[in-house]
Design a protein around this motif. Structure first.
Motif, PDB file in Angstrom:
ATOM      1  N   ILE A 225       0.942  -1.134  -0.169  1.00 28.87           N
ATOM      2  CA  ILE A 225      -0.020   0.184  -0.057  1.00 28.87           C
ATOM      3  C   ILE A 225       1.051   1.306   0.192  1.00 28.87           C
ATOM      4  O   ILE A 225       1.476   1.713   0.782  1.00 28.87           O
ATOM      5  N   ASN A 226       0.928   1.878  -1.124  1.00 24.73           N
ATOM      6  CA  ASN A 226       2.110   3.112  -1.245  1.00 24.73           C
ATOM      7  C   ASN A 226       1.262   4.229  -1.000  1.00 24.73           C
ATOM      8  O   ASN A 226       0.163   4.504  -0.936  1.00 24.73           O
TER       9      ASN A 226
ATOM     10  N   SER B 164       1.409   6.930  -2.436  1.00 21.36           N
ATOM     11  CA  SER B 164       0.780   7.724  -3.432  1.00 21.36           C
ATOM     12  C   SER B 164      -0.544   7.193  -3.655  1.00 21.36           C
ATOM     13  O   SER B 164      -1.370   8.042  -4.332  1.00 21.36           O
ATOM     14  N   GLN B 165      -0.851   5.992  -3.086  1.00 17.61           N
ATOM     15  CA  GLN B 165      -2.503   5.875  -3.091  1.00 17.61           C
ATOM     16  C   GLN B 165      -3.459   6.369  -2.247  1.00 17.61           C
ATOM     17  O   GLN B 165      -4.595   6.234  -2.358  1.00 17.61           O
ATOM     18  N   ILE B 166      -2.802   7.137  -1.286  1.00 20.74           N
ATOM     19  CA  ILE B 166      -3.690   7.689  -0.172  1.00 20.74           C
ATOM     20  C   ILE B 166      -3.447   9.016  -0.232  1.00 20.74           C
ATOM     21  O   ILE B 166      -2.658   9.604  -0.082  1.00 20.74           O
TER      22      ILE B 166
ATOM     23  N   ALA C 268      -7.435   0.802   0.328  1.00 16.30           N
ATOM     24  CA  ALA C 268      -8.259   1.844  -0.149  1.00 16.30           C
ATOM     25  C   ALA C 268      -8.427   2.758   0.841  1.00 16.30           C
ATOM     26  O   ALA C 268      -8.858   2.256   2.075  1.00 16.30           O
TER      27      ALA C 268
ATOM     28  N   ARG D 209       5.276   3.423   2.699  1.00 11.01           N
ATOM     29  CA  ARG D 209       4.473   2.335   2.402  1.00 11.01           C
ATOM     30  C   ARG D 209       3.932   1.193   3.487  1.00 11.01           C
ATOM     31  O   ARG D 209       4.855   1.383   4.205  1.00 11.01           O
TER      32      ARG D 209
ATOM     33  N   TYR E  82      -6.323  -4.915  -4.638  1.00  2.65           N
ATOM     34  CA  TYR E  82      -5.511  -3.709  -4.153  1.00  2.65           C
ATOM     35  C   TYR E  82      -5.257  -2.734  -5.255  1.00  2.65           C
ATOM     36  O   TYR E  82      -4.620  -1.635  -5.031  1.00  2.65           O
ATOM     37  N   GLN E  83      -5.905  -3.063  -6.412  1.00  2.00           N
ATOM     38  CA  GLN E  83      -5.652  -1.809  -7.489  1.00  2.00           C
ATOM     39  C   GLN E  83      -7.064  -2.279  -8.270  1.00  2.00           C
ATOM     40  O   GLN E  83      -7.020  -3.149  -9.258  1.00  2.00           O
TER      41      GLN E  83
ATOM     42  N   THR F 195     -10.114   1.094 -13.803  1.00  2.00           N
ATOM     43  CA  THR F 195     -10.521   2.194 -14.159  1.00  2.00           C
ATOM     44  C   THR F 195     -11.876   2.109 -14.854  1.00  2.00           C
ATOM     45  O   THR F 195     -11.952   1.646 -15.810  1.00  2.00           O
TER      46      THR F 195
END
Length: 371
Positions: A40-41, A43-45, A78, A310, A324-325, A328
């Protein structure tokens, strides 16, 4: 990363891919140590993270202490909510630390620099706080660990006062135990703590001036000393700098050795079981790991990888799928071939369902459609 190709039916102007069960070969999870699943990076948050302490609630949601805030994540990483600002007032923090939960889904956060404990509901709404600087009952000198027992009594490691203090869930003082020293039941400085499902309390005993303890001590909830392990060092079954500890449903204990970039697993009596980790920026590697949390199943292990910004996630077996991704959502002309990507961790068989306006369609794909 899984890729799925599917030609859109003429009647579907757009489609949504929902992954219901996902692929990770169970064979890849064989062995005594859990295998790396995903990260969980930051940049995802929204707002990013420099994760320090972690906690997992009964629903498997993961809470992260990051600088002056707490971030709540879904099990797949998420972002759900974030709360807290820098300060000394209600709901504010000066670098929040360990996190714990009661049976009413309330969240308890150690605010070490402010010498108090703050209590929130699961949505981050402030409920209560207690503590101040000092040596009296209910006062602290840098609290550094928190855990709740099956009766929702709150145990706090009062580091520089060399004691464990016990409170009700509302902050009323109930008792204390511990003193400075190297003997059984004494502390150099008590650090992070955890309580297992049998109500055993595990305390990281970190070194202090004249007390190179470097050990885990195990107590009953009344402060009765039960066991201790291991010695200072860098080889298997030893550790040099502990920043996190957690127990799983089987009462095995996990210790984060920050200086050696290792996670070590012990039985409840201190028998060494396994270890994993190395320094670096690659998948599953660490640069100063800190907090650790285990989901309610005991399968997924979340580790705060501080300087890599992370959270690394590991698993023993693929018990439940985690997306986890997510793919889109896209709008495309009818008849267009669309490729959607989903990054997922889970068990076979792999199954996808197409949806249109929220209704699941009969089209079904399996692993033979992976490209």
């Amino acid at each position: 990363m899984s890729k799925v190709k599917r030609e859109c039916p003429q009647s579907f102007p757009w489609i949504i891919l929902r992954v219901l069960s996902l692929l990770l070969s169970p064979a890849a999870l064989a062995g005594p140590a859990p295998q790396f699943a995903f990260s969980i990076n930051s940049s995802q948050i929204p707002g990013g993270i420099f994760p320090g302490s972690l906690g997992a609630d009964a629903a498997g949601n993961v809470y992260v202490s990051s600088l002056s805030t707490v971030v709540k994540l879904a099990p797949n990483g998420a972002a759900l909510i974030r709360w807290g600002t820098q300060g000394t007032g209600p709901g504010q923090f000066s670098y929040p630390g360990p996190i714990a939960f009661d049976h009413q889904t309330n969240v308890y956060v150690v605010d070490s620099n402010n010498n108090h404990i703050e209590k929130f509901d699961k949505n981050g709404n402030f409920l209560a706080a207690w503590g101040s600087s000092g040596t009296a009952h209910g006062q602290f000198d840098y609290p550094d660990g928190i855990a709740l027992d099956s009766s929702d009594h709150v145990y706090v490691a009062d580091m520089f006062n060399n004691r464990i203090q016990v409170f009700t869930s509302g902050g009323a003082f109930l008792g204390q135990f511990g003193s400075a020293g190297t003997n059984a039941g004494e502390f150099g400085n008590p650090g992070v703590i955890t309580i297992d499902s049998s109500n055993n309390l595990y305390v990281i005993d970190v070194p202090a001036t004249g007390y190179n303890n470097f050990r885990v001590q195990k107590f009953g909830l009344d402060g009765t000393f039960l066991a201790q392990w291991p010695a200072y060092g860098t080889n298997a079954q030893t550790f040099i700098e502990v920043a996190g500890i957690a127990s799983d449903p089987s009462n095995d204990v996990y210790v984060v050795d920050s200086a050696n970039n290792l996670i070590q697993k012990f039985s409840s009596n201190g028998t060494f079981l396994t270890e994993w980790g190395s320094g670096g920026t690659g998948p599953g590697q660490f640069n100063n790991p800190m907090g650790i949390a285990i989901d309610p199943s005991g399968n997924y292990i979340y580790v705060a990888d501080f300087y890599n910004a992370r959270i690394n996630v590991f698993a023993f077996s693929a018990l439940a799928p985690i997306i986890y991704q997510s793919p889109t959502n896209q709008t495309v002309p009818a008849g267009t071939t669309l490729t959607l990507n989903a990054a997922a961790f889970g068990a076979q068989p792999l199954a996808y369902h197409w949806q249109f306006n929220g209704d699941r369609k009969s089209t079904r794909l399996n692993s033979s459609h992976l490209v």
